[in-house]
Write an enzyme that holds these catalytic residues in place. Structure first.
Site, mmCIF file in Angstrom:
data_model
loop_
_atom_site.group_PDB
_atom_site.id
_atom_site.type_symbol
_atom_site.label_atom_id
_atom_site.label_comp_id
_atom_site.label_asym_id
_atom_site.label_seq_id
_atom_site.Cartn_x
_atom_site.Cartn_y
_atom_site.Cartn_z
ATOM 1 N N ILE A 1 7.639 -4.503 9.129
ATOM 2 C CA ILE A 1 7.266 -4.043 7.598
ATOM 3 C C ILE A 1 6.906 -2.580 8.059
ATOM 4 O O ILE A 1 6.720 -1.458 8.022
ATOM 5 C CB ILE A 1 6.278 -4.376 6.766
ATOM 6 C CG1 ILE A 1 6.946 -6.490 6.933
ATOM 7 C CG2 ILE A 1 6.122 -3.961 6.194
ATOM 8 C CD1 ILE A 1 5.399 -7.311 6.368
ATOM 9 N N ARG B 1 -6.886 1.763 7.663
ATOM 10 C CA ARG B 1 -7.025 1.910 6.102
ATOM 11 C C ARG B 1 -7.804 1.366 5.424
ATOM 12 O O ARG B 1 -8.685 1.685 4.420
ATOM 13 C CB ARG B 1 -5.718 1.676 5.046
ATOM 14 C CG ARG B 1 -4.739 2.532 5.931
ATOM 15 C CD ARG B 1 -4.300 4.294 5.150
ATOM 16 N NE ARG B 1 -4.431 4.196 4.095
ATOM 17 C CZ ARG B 1 -3.900 4.633 3.190
ATOM 18 N NH1 ARG B 1 -2.146 5.043 4.371
ATOM 19 N NH2 ARG B 1 -3.507 5.485 1.783
ATOM 20 N N TYR C 1 -12.683 -1.741 1.717
ATOM 21 C CA TYR C 1 -14.073 -1.337 1.107
ATOM 22 C C TYR C 1 -15.598 -2.377 1.622
ATOM 23 O O TYR C 1 -16.323 -1.996 1.624
ATOM 24 C CB TYR C 1 -14.565 -0.663 0.026
ATOM 25 C CG TYR C 1 -15.631 -0.041 -0.227
ATOM 26 C CD1 TYR C 1 -15.331 1.087 0.240
ATOM 27 C CD2 TYR C 1 -16.181 -0.898 -0.644
ATOM 28 C CE1 TYR C 1 -17.150 1.754 0.182
ATOM 29 C CE2 TYR C 1 -17.402 0.458 -1.567
ATOM 30 C CZ TYR C 1 -17.492 1.740 -0.710
ATOM 31 O OH TYR C 1 -18.843 1.990 -1.085
ATOM 32 N N THR D 1 0.597 -1.704 -0.278
ATOM 33 C CA THR D 1 -0.452 0.087 0.135
ATOM 34 C C THR D 1 0.995 1.641 0.059
ATOM 35 O O THR D 1 0.245 1.996 -0.744
ATOM 36 C CB THR D 1 -0.920 0.160 1.564
ATOM 37 O OG1 THR D 1 -0.479 -0.500 2.258
ATOM 38 C CG2 THR D 1 -1.929 -1.423 1.145
ATOM 39 N N TYR E 1 -1.853 -8.995 5.951
ATOM 40 C CA TYR E 1 -1.552 -7.811 6.700
ATOM 41 C C TYR E 1 -3.418 -7.574 6.848
ATOM 42 O O TYR E 1 -3.135 -7.250 6.255
ATOM 43 C CB TYR E 1 -1.267 -6.516 4.850
ATOM 44 C CG TYR E 1 -1.067 -5.661 5.138
ATOM 45 C CD1 TYR E 1 -0.739 -4.996 6.387
ATOM 46 C CD2 TYR E 1 -0.774 -4.887 4.206
ATOM 47 C CE1 TYR E 1 -0.467 -4.096 6.736
ATOM 48 C CE2 TYR E 1 -0.597 -3.552 4.113
ATOM 49 C CZ TYR E 1 -0.739 -2.873 5.404
ATOM 50 O OH TYR E 1 -0.044 -1.338 5.737
ATOM 51 N N LYS F 1 1.818 -9.345 9.790
ATOM 52 C CA LYS F 1 1.947 -8.320 9.314
ATOM 53 C C LYS F 1 0.671 -6.889 10.063
ATOM 54 O O LYS F 1 -0.137 -7.296 9.385
ATOM 55 C CB LYS F 1 2.516 -7.527 7.767
ATOM 56 C CG LYS F 1 2.569 -5.988 8.378
ATOM 57 C CD LYS F 1 2.371 -5.104 6.514
ATOM 58 C CE LYS F 1 2.914 -3.256 7.493
ATOM 59 N NZ LYS F 1 3.182 -2.879 6.001
#
Length: 294
Positions: free
Chosen positions: A203, A138, A107, A44, A133, A161
């Site tokens: 990360i 986000r 989303y 991202t 992840y 992550k």
């Protein structure tokens, strides 16, 4: 399987938004020289959401070819379409990526069962090592520990992550499935404590601008030398904070522009860093010792 400071690399772009391949190669060489332990490409932070599938695969191939086995390459291949995630993950495997990083579907807001079936489908379709992840800030989608435990039983799901910055959450995952998958911090501000608690590395966004220091901090923390790790981390704390003054990767791309590492390209709907934040990011770069006084 992977460890240390793993940079969530930006995708350099020309002012018109085209991918700047020359700057990407230069960034890769710099990270190898500075001790970065792995490169995470087109995650991202790499603006994966605005790269079309052909560009996405091209950047992965270019990165794998230029790294040429010097350090591991982890390719971001997550999507909010399971079919698209499978296609991107297959492309990354064919390009020679060492692993793939798959963000939770954004989303859509799937259920926990939907998350399980999504990641299970990708893992079963493409036999490359895969890292989950979770970044609900986000994605509006939070993968809960119960779901991580279920996914940890799938052989080629090798890590997660965890980017909530919640150390209690990280501790629960470590306690419940730390013998089956590796945990990586996805939050620079809490990465040191997360590694000391048992995570295998970070990360990192900060590693884009301070790769040597992030490598040294992670190495010390992995060795259990908390005092040394905290001493290295202290000058980086302003970066951990101020690289998120606006949505990632806006501040970190501006910081790299200020350092002369990349040109001024960023794709809409992202824009260049707002002027009121410029001096704060400059000050953080100076505090970290990666930008000279002007």
């Amino acid at each position: 399987m992977f460890h240390g400071s793993m940079v969530a690399l930006v995708t350099p772009m020309h002012p018109d938004g085209a991918v700047d391949e020359e700057s990407l190669r230069a960034l890769i060489d710099w990270h190898v020289e500075q001790g970065t332990d792995a490169i995470v490409i087109v995650g991202t932070t790499g603006e994966s959401a605005t790269l079309d599938p052909a560009e996405h695969c091209h950047v992965i191939r270019l990165t794998v070819q230029h790294v040429a086995g010097r350090i591991p390459v982890i390719a971001g291949t997550g999507a909010n379409s399971t079919r698209e995630a499978i296609e991107l993950t297959r492309c990354a495997m064919q390009a020679g990526a060492d692993a793939c990083l798959l963000v939770t579907p954004y989303y859509n807001k799937p259920t926990q069962q939907g998350l399980y079936l999504h990641h299970k489908a990708v893992a079963e379709a493409v036999p490359v090592p895969q890292i989950l992840y979770n970044v609900p800030g986000r994605t509006a989608c939070d993968m809960l520990p119960d779901t991580v435990v279920r996914l940890a039983e799938i052989p080629n799901i090798v890590g997660i992550k965890e980017a909530t910055g919640n150390l209690a959450r990280a501790g629960e995952i470590l306690d419940r499935c730390g013998d089956k998958i590796d945990l990586y911090s996805g939050d620079d501000a809490t990465a040191l404590d997360c590694i000391l608690a048992g995570a295998k590395g970070d990360i990192s966004v900060t590693a884009n601008v301070a790769p040597a220091a992030m490598h040294a901090m992670c190495t010390a923390a992995l060795a259990g030398d908390a005092d040394k790790a905290r001493a290295i981390n202290a000058p980086l704390e302003a970066l951990h904070r101020d690289l998120f003054l606006e949505a990632n990767p806006i501040p970190v791309k501006w910081a790299l522009m200020e350092m002369g590492k990349i040109p001024t390209g960023i794709r809409l709907p992202m824009t260049l860093l707002s002027e009121p934040y410029h001096e704060s990011v400059r000050a953080a770069l100076r505090m970290a010792g990666v930008l000279d006084e002007k």
